[in-house]
Design a protein around this motif. Structure first.
Motif, mmCIF file in Angstrom:
data_model
loop_
_atom_site.group_PDB
_atom_site.id
_atom_site.type_symbol
_atom_site.label_atom_id
_atom_site.label_comp_id
_atom_site.label_asym_id
_atom_site.label_seq_id
_atom_site.Cartn_x
_atom_site.Cartn_y
_atom_site.Cartn_z
ATOM 1 N N GLY A 1 8.017 -6.532 11.367
ATOM 2 C CA GLY A 1 7.460 -6.211 10.051
ATOM 3 C C GLY A 1 7.626 -4.743 9.753
ATOM 4 N N PHE A 2 7.046 -4.317 8.635
ATOM 5 C CA PHE A 2 7.118 -2.911 8.222
ATOM 6 C C PHE A 2 5.774 -2.487 7.653
ATOM 7 C CE2 PHE A 2 11.413 -4.533 7.706
ATOM 8 C CZ PHE A 2 12.225 -3.510 8.158
ATOM 9 N N ASN A 3 5.461 -1.213 7.770
ATOM 10 C CA ASN A 3 4.451 -0.618 6.900
ATOM 11 C C ASN A 3 5.183 0.169 5.819
ATOM 12 O OD1 ASN A 3 2.500 -0.436 9.678
ATOM 13 N ND2 ASN A 3 1.546 -1.048 7.742
ATOM 14 N N LEU A 4 4.869 -0.141 4.573
ATOM 15 C CA LEU A 4 5.360 0.651 3.434
ATOM 16 C C LEU A 4 4.189 1.501 3.001
ATOM 17 C CD1 LEU A 4 7.159 -2.231 1.484
ATOM 18 C CD2 LEU A 4 8.066 -0.776 3.309
ATOM 19 N N VAL A 5 4.268 2.794 3.257
ATOM 20 C CA VAL A 5 3.095 3.665 3.113
ATOM 21 C C VAL A 5 3.380 4.803 2.144
ATOM 22 C CG1 VAL A 5 1.554 5.261 4.342
ATOM 23 C CG2 VAL A 5 2.370 3.182 5.488
ATOM 24 N N ILE A 6 2.436 5.032 1.238
ATOM 25 C CA ILE A 6 2.522 6.187 0.342
ATOM 26 C C ILE A 6 1.243 6.992 0.495
ATOM 27 C CG2 ILE A 6 2.646 6.967 -2.046
ATOM 28 C CD1 ILE A 6 4.213 4.271 -2.551
ATOM 29 N N ASN A 7 1.358 8.162 1.095
ATOM 30 C CA ASN A 7 0.220 9.070 1.175
ATOM 31 C C ASN A 7 0.171 9.821 -0.147
ATOM 32 O OD1 ASN A 7 -0.282 8.286 3.856
ATOM 33 N ND2 ASN A 7 1.243 9.743 4.607
ATOM 34 N N HIS A 8 -0.892 9.619 -0.883
ATOM 35 C CA HIS A 8 -0.952 10.028 -2.294
ATOM 36 C C HIS A 8 -2.089 11.020 -2.455
ATOM 37 C CE1 HIS A 8 -1.044 9.043 -6.732
ATOM 38 N NE2 HIS A 8 0.249 8.966 -6.489
ATOM 39 N N GLY A 9 -1.755 12.325 -2.432
ATOM 40 C CA GLY A 9 -2.784 13.365 -2.470
ATOM 41 C C GLY A 9 -3.102 13.840 -1.065
ATOM 42 N N GLU A 10 -3.464 15.123 -0.968
ATOM 43 C CA GLU A 10 -3.703 15.721 0.351
ATOM 44 C C GLU A 10 -4.773 14.974 1.132
ATOM 45 O OE1 GLU A 10 -4.356 19.932 0.226
ATOM 46 O OE2 GLU A 10 -2.358 20.317 -0.593
ATOM 47 N N VAL A 11 -5.833 14.529 0.448
ATOM 48 C CA VAL A 11 -6.927 13.838 1.132
ATOM 49 C C VAL A 11 -6.436 12.552 1.800
ATOM 50 C CG1 VAL A 11 -7.723 12.447 -0.844
ATOM 51 C CG2 VAL A 11 -9.357 13.166 0.902
ATOM 52 N N ALA A 12 -5.351 12.003 1.262
ATOM 53 C CA ALA A 12 -4.770 10.768 1.805
ATOM 54 C C ALA A 12 -3.633 11.052 2.781
ATOM 55 C CB ALA A 12 -4.281 9.884 0.654
#
Ligand code: 5GP
Ligand code: ZN
Length: 137
Positions: free
Chosen positions: A80-91
């Motif tokens: 499988g995969f993780n499709l990850v978007i860290n959106h903003g510094e807090v994230a």
């Protein structure tokens, strides 16, 4: 954008291991991979958040994500995969140029993304969904 590492990768000022490129997007291997094949997909036009991108670039990024997932599946064959978007510094967004991480995953690979939550009441769900729905344009 000046001083943006990913803009410098797009311009060729900083080298990268390119997997795919088209008019609107670039996909390249992450320099510090969480797992073998960890790839980043970025729009060529600088924007920090999804809300800074035009709709065409949002669509283009995800078209490229799909192509890269297919390529990685063929070569690496993860479960499988993780499709990850860290959106903003807090994230966890460190690079302020929108990007989607594609991380191949296998059982027992030791990577942990934690999503522990509590379940709100039905009323809270309903009120929240209704409030947000009013702001969708
Ligand atoms: P973020 O935490 O902003 O979501 O992730 C930024 C990612 O960019 C990190 O996974 C990091 O390893 C990657 N990265 C940072 N600098 C470079 C670079 O110069 N080249 C490449 N290929 N990846 C980079
Ligand atoms: Zn940039």
């Amino acid at each position: 954008m000046e001083d943006c590492i990913f803009c410098k990768i797009i311009s060729g000022e900083i080298p990268s291991y390119t997997i795919y490129e088209d008019d609107d997007t670039l996909a390249f291997l992450d320099i510090n991979p969480n797992n073998r094949g960890h790839t980043l997909v970025i729009p060529k036009k600088h924007g920090e958040k999804i809300t800074d991108l035009d709709d065409n670039d949002v669509a283009a990024v995800f078209r490229t994500v799909k192509k890269v997932v297919n390529g990685l599946q063929a070569v690496i064959g993860p479960e499988g995969f993780n499709l990850v978007i860290n959106h903003g510094e807090v994230a966890g967004q460190v690079i302020h140029h929108f990007h989607c991480h594609i991380v191949p995953r296998n059982t027992g690979d030791g990577i942990e993304y934690k999503y522990d939550g509590t379940t709100p009441s039905q009323e809270e769900f309903q009120e929240l969904a209704g409030e947000v729905a009013k702001h969708i344009v």
